[in-house]
Design a protein around this motif. Sequence first.
Motif, PDB file in Angstrom:
ATOM      1  N   ILE A   1       0.871  -1.155   0.000  1.00  0.00           N
ATOM      2  CA  ILE A   1       0.000   0.000   0.000  1.00  0.00           C
ATOM      3  C   ILE A   1       0.917   1.216   0.000  1.00  0.00           C
ATOM      4  O   ILE A   1       1.790   1.336   0.861  1.00  0.00           O
ATOM      5  CB  ILE A   1      -0.913   0.014   1.251  1.00  0.00           C
ATOM      6  N   THR A   2       0.742   2.102  -0.948  1.00  0.00           N
ATOM      7  CA  THR A   2       1.682   3.205  -1.089  1.00  0.00           C
ATOM      8  C   THR A   2       0.966   4.548  -1.180  1.00  0.00           C
ATOM      9  O   THR A   2      -0.189   4.620  -1.613  1.00  0.00           O
ATOM     10  CB  THR A   2       2.590   2.984  -2.321  1.00  0.00           C
ATOM     11  N   THR A   3       1.670   5.582  -0.745  1.00  0.00           N
ATOM     12  CA  THR A   3       1.187   6.954  -0.880  1.00  0.00           C
ATOM     13  C   THR A   3       2.387   7.883  -0.892  1.00  0.00           C
ATOM     14  O   THR A   3       3.478   7.503  -0.440  1.00  0.00           O
ATOM     15  CB  THR A   3       0.213   7.344   0.253  1.00  0.00           C
ATOM     16  N   ASP A   4       2.192   9.067  -1.405  1.00  0.00           N
ATOM     17  CA  ASP A   4       3.213  10.102  -1.327  1.00  0.00           C
ATOM     18  C   ASP A   4       2.957  10.923  -0.066  1.00  0.00           C
ATOM     19  O   ASP A   4       1.812  11.245   0.244  1.00  0.00           O
ATOM     20  CB  ASP A   4       3.167  11.020  -2.546  1.00  0.00           C
ATOM     21  N   TRP A   5       4.039  11.274   0.623  1.00  0.00           N
ATOM     22  CA  TRP A   5       3.936  12.069   1.847  1.00  0.00           C
ATOM     23  C   TRP A   5       4.932  13.211   1.748  1.00  0.00           C
ATOM     24  O   TRP A   5       6.106  12.989   1.441  1.00  0.00           O
ATOM     25  CB  TRP A   5       4.225  11.183   3.064  1.00  0.00           C
ATOM     26  N   ASP A   6       4.454  14.407   1.995  1.00  0.00           N
ATOM     27  CA  ASP A   6       5.317  15.582   2.025  1.00  0.00           C
ATOM     28  C   ASP A   6       5.412  16.052   3.472  1.00  0.00           C
ATOM     29  O   ASP A   6       4.518  16.744   3.968  1.00  0.00           O
ATOM     30  CB  ASP A   6       4.754  16.690   1.139  1.00  0.00           C
ATOM     31  N   PRO A   7       6.485  15.675   4.172  1.00  0.00           N
ATOM     32  CA  PRO A   7       6.608  16.029   5.593  1.00  0.00           C
ATOM     33  C   PRO A   7       6.640  17.534   5.855  1.00  0.00           C
ATOM     34  O   PRO A   7       6.305  17.965   6.949  1.00  0.00           O
ATOM     35  CB  PRO A   7       7.928  15.391   6.022  1.00  0.00           C
ATOM     36  N   THR A   8       6.995  18.332   4.868  1.00  0.00           N
ATOM     37  CA  THR A   8       7.038  19.780   5.091  1.00  0.00           C
ATOM     38  C   THR A   8       5.645  20.389   5.154  1.00  0.00           C
ATOM     39  O   THR A   8       5.437  21.385   5.836  1.00  0.00           O
ATOM     40  CB  THR A   8       7.861  20.498   3.997  1.00  0.00           C
ATOM     41  N   THR A   9       4.691  19.807   4.455  1.00  0.00           N
ATOM     42  CA  THR A   9       3.323  20.327   4.490  1.00  0.00           C
ATOM     43  C   THR A   9       2.391  19.465   5.333  1.00  0.00           C
ATOM     44  O   THR A   9       1.328  19.923   5.740  1.00  0.00           O
ATOM     45  CB  THR A   9       2.740  20.456   3.065  1.00  0.00           C
ATOM     46  N   GLU A  10       2.762  18.218   5.567  1.00  0.00           N
ATOM     47  CA  GLU A  10       1.944  17.308   6.375  1.00  0.00           C
ATOM     48  C   GLU A  10       2.730  16.892   7.621  1.00  0.00           C
ATOM     49  O   GLU A  10       2.992  15.722   7.853  1.00  0.00           O
ATOM     50  CB  GLU A  10       1.562  16.072   5.565  1.00  0.00           C
ATOM     51  N   VAL A  11       3.114  17.887   8.412  1.00  0.00           N
ATOM     52  CA  VAL A  11       3.943  17.674   9.597  1.00  0.00           C
ATOM     53  C   VAL A  11       3.265  16.725  10.579  1.00  0.00           C
ATOM     54  O   VAL A  11       3.934  15.953  11.270  1.00  0.00           O
ATOM     55  CB  VAL A  11       4.266  19.025  10.270  1.00  0.00           C
ATOM     56  N   ASP A  12       1.943  16.719  10.617  1.00  0.00           N
ATOM     57  CA  ASP A  12       1.222  15.845  11.542  1.00  0.00           C
ATOM     58  C   ASP A  12       1.475  14.367  11.258  1.00  0.00           C
ATOM     59  O   ASP A  12       1.224  13.514  12.101  1.00  0.00           O
ATOM     60  CB  ASP A  12      -0.275  16.141  11.523  1.00  0.00           C
ATOM     61  N   GLY A  13       2.006  14.039  10.085  1.00  0.00           N
ATOM     62  CA  GLY A  13       2.335  12.652   9.766  1.00  0.00           C
ATOM     63  C   GLY A  13       3.355  12.056  10.721  1.00  0.00           C
ATOM     64  O   GLY A  13       3.341  10.851  10.997  1.00  0.00           O
ATOM     65  N   TYR A  14       4.253  12.895  11.253  1.00  0.00           N
ATOM     66  CA  TYR A  14       5.258  12.409  12.197  1.00  0.00           C
ATOM     67  C   TYR A  14       4.636  11.834  13.468  1.00  0.00           C
ATOM     68  O   TYR A  14       5.228  10.979  14.123  1.00  0.00           O
ATOM     69  CB  TYR A  14       6.226  13.526  12.586  1.00  0.00           C
ATOM     70  N   ALA A  15       3.446  12.290  13.815  1.00  0.00           N
ATOM     71  CA  ALA A  15       2.777  11.817  15.029  1.00  0.00           C
ATOM     72  C   ALA A  15       2.011  10.513  14.825  1.00  0.00           C
ATOM     73  O   ALA A  15       1.590   9.888  15.793  1.00  0.00           O
ATOM     74  CB  ALA A  15       1.820  12.897  15.545  1.00  0.00           C
ATOM     75  N   LEU A  16       1.847  10.086  13.584  1.00  0.00           N
ATOM     76  CA  LEU A  16       1.089   8.867  13.307  1.00  0.00           C
ATOM     77  C   LEU A  16       1.902   7.636  13.719  1.00  0.00           C
ATOM     78  O   LEU A  16       3.107   7.572  13.481  1.00  0.00           O
ATOM     79  CB  LEU A  16       0.736   8.785  11.828  1.00  0.00           C
ATOM     80  N   PRO A  17       1.253   6.642  14.312  1.00  0.00           N
ATOM     81  CA  PRO A  17       1.970   5.435  14.738  1.00  0.00           C
ATOM     82  C   PRO A  17       2.770   4.758  13.627  1.00  0.00           C
ATOM     83  O   PRO A  17       3.858   4.251  13.882  1.00  0.00           O
ATOM     84  CB  PRO A  17       0.851   4.527  15.256  1.00  0.00           C
ATOM     85  N   VAL A  18       2.279   4.751  12.404  1.00  0.00           N
ATOM     86  CA  VAL A  18       3.010   4.095  11.323  1.00  0.00           C
ATOM     87  C   VAL A  18       4.375   4.751  11.116  1.00  0.00           C
ATOM     88  O   VAL A  18       5.376   4.070  10.908  1.00  0.00           O
ATOM     89  CB  VAL A  18       2.184   4.058  10.012  1.00  0.00           C
ATOM     90  N   ILE A  19       4.454   6.065  11.218  1.00  0.00           N
ATOM     91  CA  ILE A  19       5.726   6.784  11.061  1.00  0.00           C
ATOM     92  C   ILE A  19       6.549   6.682  12.336  1.00  0.00           C
ATOM     93  O   ILE A  19       7.759   6.441  12.284  1.00  0.00           O
ATOM     94  CB  ILE A  19       5.485   8.256  10.668  1.00  0.00           C
ATOM     95  N   ARG A  20       5.934   6.823  13.493  1.00  0.00           N
ATOM     96  CA  ARG A  20       6.659   6.697  14.775  1.00  0.00           C
ATOM     97  C   ARG A  20       7.297   5.325  14.901  1.00  0.00           C
ATOM     98  O   ARG A  20       8.449   5.200  15.297  1.00  0.00           O
ATOM     99  CB  ARG A  20       5.709   6.941  15.956  1.00  0.00           C
TER     100      ARG A  20
END
Length: 128
Positions: free
Chosen positions: A99-118
């Motif tokens: 399962i794939t997606t593009d993630w832009d950490p500079t505009t979607e900073v809240d992604g860092y808090a998601l368990p999958v990224i943590r």
Amino acid sequence: MNHRIAAALTLTSHPTARTLLATRVRRALGLRGTLQIQRGETPTRVTVWDIHTLQNVYARVGGELTLAQATRTVSDGTKYTVIETTLTTQLPGLALAQITTDWDPTTEVDGYALPVIRDYTTAGARRG
């Protein structure tokens, strides 16, 4: 009315093994609204809209995350950089799915808090 159209299509169309596998994989991943194979996908490689949808799949089935920097081009030729985020998981009785997606950490900073990224960053810290 829509249910009548869907019923008629079901009666007249013959799903292939490929489309049946795609439907089963997407259902197992909890992706109810996206049961058809989209451009660039395979029955076992699915693209989701955003990092939050990927998190929902991770919460449902788990798996191993990989991140890779990627360059994308929009229709006017403008290039931009994203993180291609891919979750690989074994679906019991079905297949190995990605399962794939593009993630832009500079505009979607809240992604860092998601368990999958943590979980990915914590595992990386332990390996290093």
